[in-house]
Design a protein around this motif. Structure first.
Motif, short mmCIF file in Angstrom:
data_model
loop_
_atom_site.label_atom_id
_atom_site.label_comp_id
_atom_site.label_asym_id
_atom_site.label_seq_id
_atom_site.Cartn_x
_atom_site.Cartn_y
_atom_site.Cartn_z
N TRP A 86 24.25 -14.25 31.61
CA TRP A 86 25.04 -13.98 30.60
C TRP A 86 24.44 -13.58 29.46
O TRP A 86 24.81 -12.45 28.63
N LEU A 87 23.25 -14.23 29.12
CA LEU A 87 22.56 -13.88 27.73
C LEU A 87 22.00 -12.55 27.98
O LEU A 87 21.95 -11.78 27.01
N ALA A 88 21.53 -12.12 29.01
CA ALA A 88 20.74 -10.69 29.30
C ALA A 88 21.97 -9.77 29.20
O ALA A 88 21.61 -8.62 28.28
N ILE A 89 23.07 -9.72 30.02
CA ILE A 89 24.06 -9.04 29.72
C ILE A 89 24.66 -8.55 28.39
O ILE A 89 24.79 -7.51 27.97
N LEU A 90 24.82 -9.75 27.73
CA LEU A 90 25.59 -9.75 26.28
C LEU A 90 24.41 -9.42 25.36
O LEU A 90 24.76 -8.72 24.36
N GLY A 91 23.42 -9.55 25.42
CA GLY A 91 22.20 -9.30 24.60
C GLY A 91 21.84 -7.63 24.64
O GLY A 91 21.52 -7.11 23.86
N ILE A 92 21.93 -7.29 25.94
CA ILE A 92 21.81 -5.69 26.29
C ILE A 92 22.94 -4.92 25.70
O ILE A 92 22.41 -4.08 25.00
N ALA A 93 23.85 -5.39 25.93
CA ALA A 93 25.12 -4.62 25.44
C ALA A 93 25.21 -4.85 23.69
O ALA A 93 25.37 -3.55 23.05
N PHE A 94 24.77 -5.84 23.26
CA PHE A 94 24.72 -5.84 21.69
C PHE A 94 23.63 -4.97 21.30
O PHE A 94 23.82 -4.09 20.17
N GLY A 95 22.54 -5.12 21.87
CA GLY A 95 21.42 -4.68 21.47
C GLY A 95 21.54 -2.94 21.45
O GLY A 95 21.19 -2.13 20.74
N LEU A 96 22.31 -2.27 22.67
CA LEU A 96 22.22 -0.84 22.91
C LEU A 96 23.23 -0.50 21.64
O LEU A 96 22.96 0.57 21.29
N ASP A 97 24.39 -1.35 21.40
CA ASP A 97 25.14 -0.72 20.37
C ASP A 97 24.51 -0.74 19.14
O ASP A 97 24.76 0.30 18.18
N LEU A 98 23.74 -1.83 18.82
CA LEU A 98 23.08 -1.85 17.49
C LEU A 98 22.16 -0.81 17.46
O LEU A 98 21.92 -0.19 16.19
N LEU A 99 21.34 -0.36 18.36
CA LEU A 99 20.43 0.58 18.17
C LEU A 99 20.84 2.03 18.27
O LEU A 99 20.56 3.12 17.55
N PHE A 100 21.93 2.32 18.82
CA PHE A 100 22.58 3.77 19.46
C PHE A 100 23.87 4.01 18.68
O PHE A 100 24.03 5.26 18.51
N GLY A 101 24.35 2.97 18.23
CA GLY A 101 25.71 3.13 17.77
C GLY A 101 26.59 3.80 18.67
O GLY A 101 26.48 3.47 19.82
N ALA A 102 27.71 4.28 18.36
CA ALA A 102 28.72 4.50 19.16
C ALA A 102 28.93 6.09 19.02
O ALA A 102 29.63 6.70 18.21
N ASN A 103 28.20 6.74 19.84
CA ASN A 103 28.29 8.40 20.07
C ASN A 103 28.53 8.49 21.66
O ASN A 103 28.75 7.57 22.38
N PHE A 104 28.85 9.71 21.78
CA PHE A 104 29.08 10.11 23.20
C PHE A 104 28.21 9.84 24.34
O PHE A 104 28.69 9.15 25.32
N MET A 105 26.95 9.91 24.10
CA MET A 105 26.05 9.35 25.16
C MET A 105 26.01 8.10 25.35
O MET A 105 25.70 7.56 26.75
N THR A 106 26.32 7.08 24.45
CA THR A 106 26.35 5.85 24.86
C THR A 106 27.74 4.98 24.90
O THR A 106 28.05 3.92 25.12
N SER A 107 28.84 6.04 24.77
CA SER A 107 30.11 5.61 24.93
C SER A 107 30.47 4.63 26.27
O SER A 107 30.98 3.70 26.24
N PHE A 108 30.05 5.18 27.17
CA PHE A 108 30.18 4.45 28.82
C PHE A 108 29.40 3.10 28.64
O PHE A 108 29.72 1.80 29.11
N LEU A 109 28.26 3.09 27.96
CA LEU A 109 27.49 1.86 27.86
C LEU A 109 28.21 0.92 26.75
O LEU A 109 28.22 -0.56 27.12
N THR A 110 28.75 1.31 25.82
CA THR A 110 29.55 0.61 24.75
C THR A 110 30.92 -0.11 25.50
O THR A 110 31.12 -1.20 25.55
N LEU A 111 31.42 0.69 26.28
CA LEU A 111 32.74 0.27 26.81
C LEU A 111 32.19 -0.86 27.91
O LEU A 111 32.95 -1.69 28.17
N GLY A 112 31.15 -0.46 28.89
CA GLY A 112 30.66 -1.54 29.72
C GLY A 112 30.14 -2.86 29.15
O GLY A 112 30.60 -3.94 29.58
#
Length: 111
Positions: free
Chosen positions: A47-73
């Motif tokens: 859970w720490l890995a999944i939630l950390g990756i999800a938070f980190g990707l949002d923090l690094l890339f923000g919410a744009n079209f290319m990462t929208s599926f990652l943000t939703l996941g």
């Protein structure tokens, strides 16, 4: 340009999603490892890995079209943690914030 970002409702939505993911990550980090096993959920490291990756990707890339599926996941993973895993662990570790056995407790004992 920065002032216009605050007026955009999608900016506020992105900030709320980021805050929710941070809450889930911090909560997962503060729960004991034994609680995950006792609740028959995935491990704390998972859970720490999944939630950390999800938070980190949002923090690094923000919410744009290319990462929208990652943000939703990542948001779905955070929701699953908060709605399913967290209550199961809280029920077993008696960190329910005064609920459960403590419901009918007065200042001098049960009533």
């Amino acid at each position: 340009m920065l002032i216009l970002d605050y007026l955009n409702p999608f900016w506020w939505l992105a900030v709320a999603i980021l805050g929710y993911k941070l809450f889930a990550l911090v909560d997962a980090a503060t729960r004991p490892e034994d609680g995950y096993r006792a609740a028959d959920k995935k491990t704390k490291g998972f859970w720490l890995a999944i939630l950390g990756i999800a938070f980190g990707l949002d923090l690094l890339f923000g919410a744009n079209f290319m990462t929208s599926f990652l943000t939703l996941g990542g948001l779905v993973a955070a929701i699953v943690y908060v709605v399913d895993v967290r209550p199961a662990i809280r029920a077993l570790t008696n960190r329910g914030g005064g609920r459960g056995d403590q419901r009918n407790m007065g200042p001098y004992g049960p009533w």
